[in-house]
Design a protein around this motif. Structure first.
Motif, PDB file in Angstrom:
ATOM      1  N   PRO A  30      49.151  39.606  49.890  1.00  0.00           N
ATOM      2  CA  PRO A  30      47.704  39.834  49.954  1.00  0.00           C
ATOM      3  C   PRO A  30      47.118  40.043  48.553  1.00  0.00           C
ATOM      4  N   VAL A  31      45.861  39.689  48.408  1.00  0.00           N
ATOM      5  CA  VAL A  31      45.136  39.920  47.154  1.00  0.00           C
ATOM      6  C   VAL A  31      44.093  40.991  47.416  1.00  0.00           C
ATOM      7  N   LEU A  32      44.116  42.052  46.624  1.00  0.00           N
ATOM      8  CA  LEU A  32      43.196  43.171  46.817  1.00  0.00           C
ATOM      9  C   LEU A  32      42.729  43.701  45.478  1.00  0.00           C
ATOM     10  N   HIS A  33      41.448  43.790  45.315  1.00  0.00           N
ATOM     11  CA  HIS A  33      40.923  44.468  44.133  1.00  0.00           C
ATOM     12  C   HIS A  33      39.434  44.700  44.297  1.00  0.00           C
ATOM     13  N   ALA A 114      42.203  48.533  32.446  1.00  0.00           N
ATOM     14  CA  ALA A 114      42.206  47.099  32.748  1.00  0.00           C
ATOM     15  C   ALA A 114      40.820  46.515  32.501  1.00  0.00           C
ATOM     16  N   HIS A 147      46.305  37.716  40.933  1.00  0.00           N
ATOM     17  CA  HIS A 147      47.330  38.762  40.910  1.00  0.00           C
ATOM     18  C   HIS A 147      47.451  39.435  39.543  1.00  0.00           C
ATOM     19  N   PHE A 160      50.510  50.545  45.423  1.00  0.00           N
ATOM     20  CA  PHE A 160      50.271  49.407  44.532  1.00  0.00           C
ATOM     21  C   PHE A 160      48.950  49.495  43.766  1.00  0.00           C
ATOM     22  N   ALA A 164      48.007  48.366  37.914  1.00  0.00           N
ATOM     23  CA  ALA A 164      46.739  47.769  37.467  1.00  0.00           C
ATOM     24  C   ALA A 164      46.898  46.309  37.070  1.00  0.00           C
ATOM     25  N   TRP A 181      40.231  54.461  41.575  1.00  0.00           N
ATOM     26  CA  TRP A 181      40.411  54.768  43.006  1.00  0.00           C
ATOM     27  C   TRP A 181      40.643  56.253  43.223  1.00  0.00           C
TER      28      TRP A 181
HETATM   29  N1  LIG Z   1      42.303  45.844  37.640  1.00  0.00           N
HETATM   30  C1  LIG Z   1      42.551  46.141  38.924  1.00  0.00           C
HETATM   31  N2  LIG Z   1      43.824  46.287  39.303  1.00  0.00           N
HETATM   32  C2  LIG Z   1      44.116  46.609  40.575  1.00  0.00           C
HETATM   33  C3  LIG Z   1      43.097  46.809  41.541  1.00  0.00           C
HETATM   34  C4  LIG Z   1      41.748  46.641  41.100  1.00  0.00           C
HETATM   35  O1  LIG Z   1      40.779  46.807  41.873  1.00  0.00           O
HETATM   36  N3  LIG Z   1      41.518  46.296  39.780  1.00  0.00           N
HETATM   37  N4  LIG Z   1      43.428  47.130  42.834  1.00  0.00           N
HETATM   38  C5  LIG Z   1      44.769  47.685  43.096  1.00  0.00           C
HETATM   39  C6  LIG Z   1      45.125  47.640  44.482  1.00  0.00           C
HETATM   40  S1  LIG Z   1      44.289  48.669  45.539  1.00  0.00           S
HETATM   41  C7  LIG Z   1      46.177  46.899  44.941  1.00  0.00           C
HETATM   42  S2  LIG Z   1      46.746  47.029  46.530  1.00  0.00           S
HETATM   43  C8  LIG Z   1      46.846  45.921  44.078  1.00  0.00           C
HETATM   44  C9  LIG Z   1      46.839  44.570  44.739  1.00  0.00           C
HETATM   45  O2  LIG Z   1      47.552  43.656  43.953  1.00  0.00           O
HETATM   46  P1  LIG Z   1      47.668  42.169  44.459  1.00  0.00           P
HETATM   47  O3  LIG Z   1      46.257  41.648  44.630  1.00  0.00           O
HETATM   48  O4  LIG Z   1      48.452  41.452  43.426  1.00  0.00           O
HETATM   49  O5  LIG Z   1      48.383  42.225  45.795  1.00  0.00           O
HETATM   50  O6  LIG Z   1      46.241  45.828  42.810  1.00  0.00           O
HETATM   51  C10 LIG Z   1      45.850  47.037  42.250  1.00  0.00           C
HETATM   52  N5  LIG Z   1      45.418  46.767  40.920  1.00  0.00           N
END
Ligand SMILES: Nc1nc2c(c(=O)[nH]1)N[C@H]1C(S)=C(S)[C@@H](COP(=O)(O)O)O[C@H]1N2
Ligand SMILES: [Mo]
Length: 204
Positions: A30-33, A114, A147, A160, A164, A181
């Motif tokens: 999954p991709v989440l950010h 980041a 990612h 995860f 960052a 977060w």
């Molecule tokens: N720069 C940045 N890194 C981030 C985030 C973000 O919002 N910004 N979200 C985090 C969250 S909540 C998760 S679950 C993972 C998701 O990584 P993925 O998209 O490679 O699965 O990245 C993390 N790193």
């Protein structure tokens, strides 16, 4: 069959014991950010380490890429309840960076910085674990933009969100301070095995 260097087949045997409480295994990635995927130009990209260190550094992409690297296979756990087993990452071990900058004894926490002002805080002793790295490669390929291309932090022993994506720097600090977060209510420490999902609100 190719030589199974990381013994993935054997590791795949007893997966249930590797899924932390409240998590479900996924085979997808999954991709989440928060926000949008930054467009990164490596010619004016840099990586900075500052704060409570003897020798602050600023590295170009070429310098970062030429540092010693290693590959690890590890499990990752997102606070949104997915876990992915046996993910393969290559990058610069966090300890390589520590040797270069030499943190002061008062340094106890690190803020990862980041693109787009994303931050996350991690205890230094967690980062000193030998599975922590600045990852530039996933499964043998450069990170994809969504990612974290070109570089992300990888902290397998924390949820995860602490890993960052689009990492640009590390700040060594004397005391803990919430990142993005964490400020929004997520746990300061974030250990999946203790289900440290949400923190105690400051008004509690
Ligand atoms: N720069 C940045 N890194 C981030 C985030 C973000 O919002 N910004 N979200 C985090 C969250 S909540 C998760 S679950 C993972 C998701 O990584 P993925 O998209 O490679 O699965 O990245 C993390 N790193
Ligand atoms: Mo997440």
């Amino acid at each position: 069959m190719a030589f199974d260097f990381f013994n993935r087949e054997k590791r795949a045997g007893d997966t249930s014991s590797r899924i932390p409480p409240g998590q479900v295994e996924t085979k997808k990635f999954p991709v989440l950010h928060y926000g949008s995927v930054p467009r990164v130009d490596l010619t004016n990209w840099d990586f900075r380490v500052w704060g409570l260190v003897e020798k602050p550094i600023t590295l170009t992409w070429e310098q970062l890429e030429s540092l010693p690297r290693k590959t690890i296979v590890t499990d990752i756990h997102c606070v949104t309840r997915w876990s992915k087993l046996d993910t393969a990452w290559t990058g610069v071990p966090f300890r390589e960076v520590v040797e270069m900058v030499r943190p002061n004894p008062e340094a106890k926490y690190v803020m990862a910085h980041a693109e787009n002002n994303f931050t996350t805080n991690i205890p230094l002793d967690v980062l000193l674990d030998d599975d922590v790295m600045l990852a530039h490669t996933y499964d043998g390929q450069p990170l994809t933009p969504d990612h974290g291309y070109p570089l992300r932090l990888l902290v397998p022993k924390r949820y995860f969100w602490k890993s960052a994506k689009w990492l640009r720097g590390l700040e060594f600090m004397p005391a803990d301070k919430p990142g993005f977060w964490e400020d929004a209510g997520y746990h300061m420490n974030g250990d999946p095995w203790k289900e440290e999902r949400y923190g105690t609100p400051t008004w509690w």
